[in-house]
Design a protein around this motif. Structure first.
Motif, mmCIF file in Angstrom:
data_model
loop_
_atom_site.group_PDB
_atom_site.id
_atom_site.type_symbol
_atom_site.label_atom_id
_atom_site.label_comp_id
_atom_site.label_asym_id
_atom_site.label_seq_id
_atom_site.Cartn_x
_atom_site.Cartn_y
_atom_site.Cartn_z
ATOM 1 N N THR A 159 7.138 -1.754 -5.863
ATOM 2 C CA THR A 159 6.763 -3.149 -6.060
ATOM 3 C C THR A 159 5.620 -3.246 -7.065
ATOM 4 O OG1 THR A 159 7.416 -3.680 -3.794
ATOM 5 C CG2 THR A 159 5.941 -5.226 -4.871
ATOM 6 N N ARG A 160 5.651 -4.269 -7.879
ATOM 7 C CA ARG A 160 4.569 -4.547 -8.837
ATOM 8 C C ARG A 160 3.201 -4.270 -8.193
ATOM 9 N NH1 ARG A 160 3.833 -8.737 -13.054
ATOM 10 N NH2 ARG A 160 6.103 -9.006 -12.934
ATOM 11 N N GLY A 161 2.347 -3.537 -8.925
ATOM 12 C CA GLY A 161 1.028 -3.213 -8.403
ATOM 13 C C GLY A 161 0.972 -1.927 -7.606
ATOM 14 N N HIS A 162 2.120 -1.252 -7.427
ATOM 15 C CA HIS A 162 2.213 -0.043 -6.609
ATOM 16 C C HIS A 162 2.859 1.089 -7.397
ATOM 17 C CE1 HIS A 162 1.760 -3.132 -3.505
ATOM 18 N NE2 HIS A 162 1.390 -2.187 -2.678
ATOM 19 N N GLY A 163 2.580 2.309 -6.955
ATOM 20 C CA GLY A 163 3.257 3.473 -7.491
ATOM 21 C C GLY A 163 3.176 3.547 -9.002
ATOM 22 N N GLN A 164 4.339 3.731 -9.625
ATOM 23 C CA GLN A 164 4.401 3.876 -11.077
ATOM 24 C C GLN A 164 4.807 2.579 -11.782
ATOM 25 O OE1 GLN A 164 6.172 7.764 -12.442
ATOM 26 N NE2 GLN A 164 6.708 7.963 -10.273
ATOM 27 N N SER A 165 4.824 1.480 -11.042
ATOM 28 C CA SER A 165 5.174 0.192 -11.661
ATOM 29 C C SER A 165 3.950 -0.473 -12.282
ATOM 30 C CB SER A 165 5.802 -0.739 -10.614
ATOM 31 O OG SER A 165 7.127 -0.357 -10.334
ATOM 32 N N LEU A 166 4.230 -1.534 -13.023
ATOM 33 C CA LEU A 166 3.188 -2.271 -13.728
ATOM 34 C C LEU A 166 2.115 -2.814 -12.798
ATOM 35 C CD1 LEU A 166 4.665 -5.775 -14.694
ATOM 36 C CD2 LEU A 166 5.680 -4.286 -12.967
ATOM 37 N N VAL A 167 0.896 -2.845 -13.275
ATOM 38 C CA VAL A 167 -0.221 -3.503 -12.601
ATOM 39 C C VAL A 167 -0.722 -4.581 -13.558
ATOM 40 C CG1 VAL A 167 -2.507 -3.264 -11.598
ATOM 41 C CG2 VAL A 167 -0.849 -1.395 -11.376
ATOM 42 N N THR A 168 -0.482 -5.824 -13.203
ATOM 43 C CA THR A 168 -0.903 -6.954 -14.030
ATOM 44 C C THR A 168 -1.989 -7.721 -13.291
ATOM 45 O OG1 THR A 168 0.919 -8.249 -13.089
ATOM 46 C CG2 THR A 168 1.300 -7.178 -15.211
ATOM 47 N N ASP A 169 -2.611 -8.648 -13.983
ATOM 48 C CA ASP A 169 -3.675 -9.437 -13.371
ATOM 49 C C ASP A 169 -3.130 -10.236 -12.190
ATOM 50 O OD1 ASP A 169 -5.463 -8.514 -15.246
ATOM 51 O OD2 ASP A 169 -5.268 -10.256 -16.561
ATOM 52 N N GLY A 170 -3.877 -10.299 -11.114
ATOM 53 C CA GLY A 170 -3.495 -11.052 -9.932
ATOM 54 C C GLY A 170 -4.094 -12.454 -9.953
ATOM 55 N N PRO A 171 -3.877 -13.203 -8.896
ATOM 56 C CA PRO A 171 -3.078 -12.824 -7.730
ATOM 57 C C PRO A 171 -1.580 -12.877 -8.023
ATOM 58 C CG PRO A 171 -3.800 -15.099 -7.508
ATOM 59 C CD PRO A 171 -4.459 -14.564 -8.757
ATOM 60 N N TYR A 172 -0.801 -12.119 -7.211
ATOM 61 C CA TYR A 172 0.646 -12.180 -7.287
ATOM 62 C C TYR A 172 1.158 -13.154 -6.221
ATOM 63 C CZ TYR A 172 0.010 -7.589 -9.587
ATOM 64 O OH TYR A 172 -0.397 -6.560 -10.389
ATOM 65 N N SER A 173 2.465 -13.387 -6.248
ATOM 66 C CA SER A 173 3.134 -14.171 -5.207
ATOM 67 C C SER A 173 4.383 -13.429 -4.764
ATOM 68 C CB SER A 173 3.502 -15.570 -5.714
ATOM 69 O OG SER A 173 4.534 -15.488 -6.688
ATOM 70 N N ILE A 174 4.858 -13.738 -3.572
ATOM 71 C CA ILE A 174 6.109 -13.137 -3.107
ATOM 72 C C ILE A 174 7.262 -13.605 -3.987
ATOM 73 C CG2 ILE A 174 7.747 -13.002 -1.191
ATOM 74 C CD1 ILE A 174 5.225 -11.293 -0.814
ATOM 75 N N GLY A 186 0.775 -1.226 0.000
ATOM 76 C CA GLY A 186 0.000 0.000 0.000
ATOM 77 C C GLY A 186 0.808 1.279 0.000
ATOM 78 N N THR A 187 2.135 1.188 -0.117
ATOM 79 C CA THR A 187 2.964 2.392 -0.227
ATOM 80 C C THR A 187 3.775 2.315 -1.518
ATOM 81 O OG1 THR A 187 4.860 1.506 1.005
ATOM 82 C CG2 THR A 187 3.114 2.581 2.293
ATOM 83 N N ASP A 188 4.698 3.245 -1.697
ATOM 84 C CA ASP A 188 5.598 3.189 -2.840
ATOM 85 C C ASP A 188 7.001 3.544 -2.366
ATOM 86 O OD1 ASP A 188 5.833 6.059 -2.830
ATOM 87 O OD2 ASP A 188 4.044 6.217 -4.080
ATOM 88 N N LEU A 189 7.912 3.748 -3.297
ATOM 89 C CA LEU A 189 9.311 3.957 -2.915
ATOM 90 C C LEU A 189 9.516 5.208 -2.055
ATOM 91 C CD1 LEU A 189 10.552 6.365 -4.927
ATOM 92 C CD2 LEU A 189 10.630 4.490 -6.566
ATOM 93 N N HIS A 190 8.554 6.128 -2.074
ATOM 94 C CA HIS A 190 8.694 7.342 -1.266
ATOM 95 C C HIS A 190 8.465 7.104 0.229
ATOM 96 C CE1 HIS A 190 9.420 10.014 -4.610
ATOM 97 N NE2 HIS A 190 8.413 9.461 -5.257
ATOM 98 N N MET A 191 8.066 5.902 0.613
ATOM 99 C CA MET A 191 7.959 5.621 2.043
ATOM 100 C C MET A 191 9.327 5.689 2.721
ATOM 101 S SD MET A 191 7.634 1.498 2.639
ATOM 102 C CE MET A 191 8.172 1.672 4.343
ATOM 103 N N TRP A 192 10.406 5.636 1.928
ATOM 104 C CA TRP A 192 11.769 5.677 2.454
ATOM 105 C C TRP A 192 12.384 7.072 2.397
ATOM 106 C CZ3 TRP A 192 12.917 1.366 4.921
ATOM 107 C CH2 TRP A 192 12.348 0.154 4.510
ATOM 108 N N ASP A 193 11.608 8.088 2.084
ATOM 109 C CA ASP A 193 12.177 9.427 1.918
ATOM 110 C C ASP A 193 12.981 9.875 3.133
ATOM 111 O OD1 ASP A 193 11.137 9.658 -0.617
ATOM 112 O OD2 ASP A 193 9.521 11.041 -0.071
ATOM 113 N N ALA A 194 12.497 9.567 4.332
ATOM 114 C CA ALA A 194 13.165 10.037 5.550
ATOM 115 C C ALA A 194 14.538 9.405 5.741
ATOM 116 C CB ALA A 194 12.289 9.760 6.777
#
Length: 262
Positions: free
Chosen positions: A55-70, A31-39
């Protein structure tokens, strides 16, 4: 925008810090993106080339059909490292990012130098927790994500921090409200299905486990479970809820840098 082209879309990343320095990969929470590490960036880029990605499905990265896996998310990281010709790196992941770190350390140990597992567990939640959330997000779309935003404040931050730091809180929970419902639900399934309790003993990378004393999602008990099964693992506990990197701020950054430089 920097991206690596995967077989099914683009993975967004940022690489910052002194060229030639050791590489530190940062992996975001659900539920976050790479900016969670700004601090952390000022402290981390003094000593490391810091590689952040959505991570896939977040921010400006690709959103593909789910479900995903770790495993799928972990292989995305390996593709990113290969794309940048990075043979080995330190890895720091929080919550879902910590699950990705566990998968990498178990399945691609030659790529991980030192491992930081923050506010995570070898098994996070149960299907009874995840399945209603997945169904609700897929049914409710963007409105469901806005509703999750409000509900997540009490999980991600202690009440005293949220009251005293509304700007920091809004910066983080705003990421959740903007996350793709389809990408979020697909990653909920990835977290739901991941279970490394029987594989933790295979981790050989020096490991630091970071816990939050007020974390209702992945408790210090979860951290101690991992510490007992990963040889030589260190554990640190901050006064924080689920997003200890935000709430503990400089203390978090200092402890991670000390561990990575050891």
């Amino acid at each position: 925008m920097s991206v690596v082209q995967l077989a099914d879309g683009d993975l967004h990343y940022q690489l910052e810090g002194p060229a030639g320095a050791p590489v530190l990969v940062l992996s975001n929470s659900l539920g976050t993106d790479l900016h969670m590490w700004d601090a952390q960036m000022t402290a981390f880029t003094r000593d490391f080339q810091v590689l952040r990605y959505d991570t896939r499905g977040h921010g400006q990265s690709l959103v593909t059909d789910g479900p995903y896996s770790i495993e799928q998310n972990g292989r995305d990281v390996l593709a990113l490292l290969d794309h940048l010709d990075i043979a080995q790196a330190h890895f720091c992941g929080l919550s879902m990012g910590g699950l990705i770190g566990q998968w990498l350390a178990i399945n691609a140990p030659e790529r991980i130098v030192r491992l930081v597992l923050c506010n995570t567990a070898a098994k996070i939640g149960t299907p009874e927790v995840w399945n209603p959330r997945i169904d609700g997000v897929l049914a409710g779309g963007a409105q469901a994500m806005r509703d999750l935003r409000d509900a997540s404040i009490s999980r991600w931050f202690t009440a005293d921090f949220a009251e005293a730091n509304p700007g920091q809180v809004e910066h983080i929970v705003g990421m959740l409200a903007q996350t793709s419902p389809e990408g979020y639900a697909a990653n909920c399934a990835a977290v739901r299905d991941a279970d490394y309790r029987e594989q933790l003993g295979a981790i050989r990378a020096p490991t630091l486990i970071v816990c939050g004393s007020g974390d209702p999602v992945t408790t210090p008990e979860h951290g101690r479970f991992m510490q007992a099964r990963i040889a030589g693992a260190e554990l640190v506990e901050f006064h924080a809820a689920h997003l200890s990197n935000v709430q503990a701020g400089d203390a978090f950054s200092q402890r991670v840098v000390e561990f990575l430089r050891a």
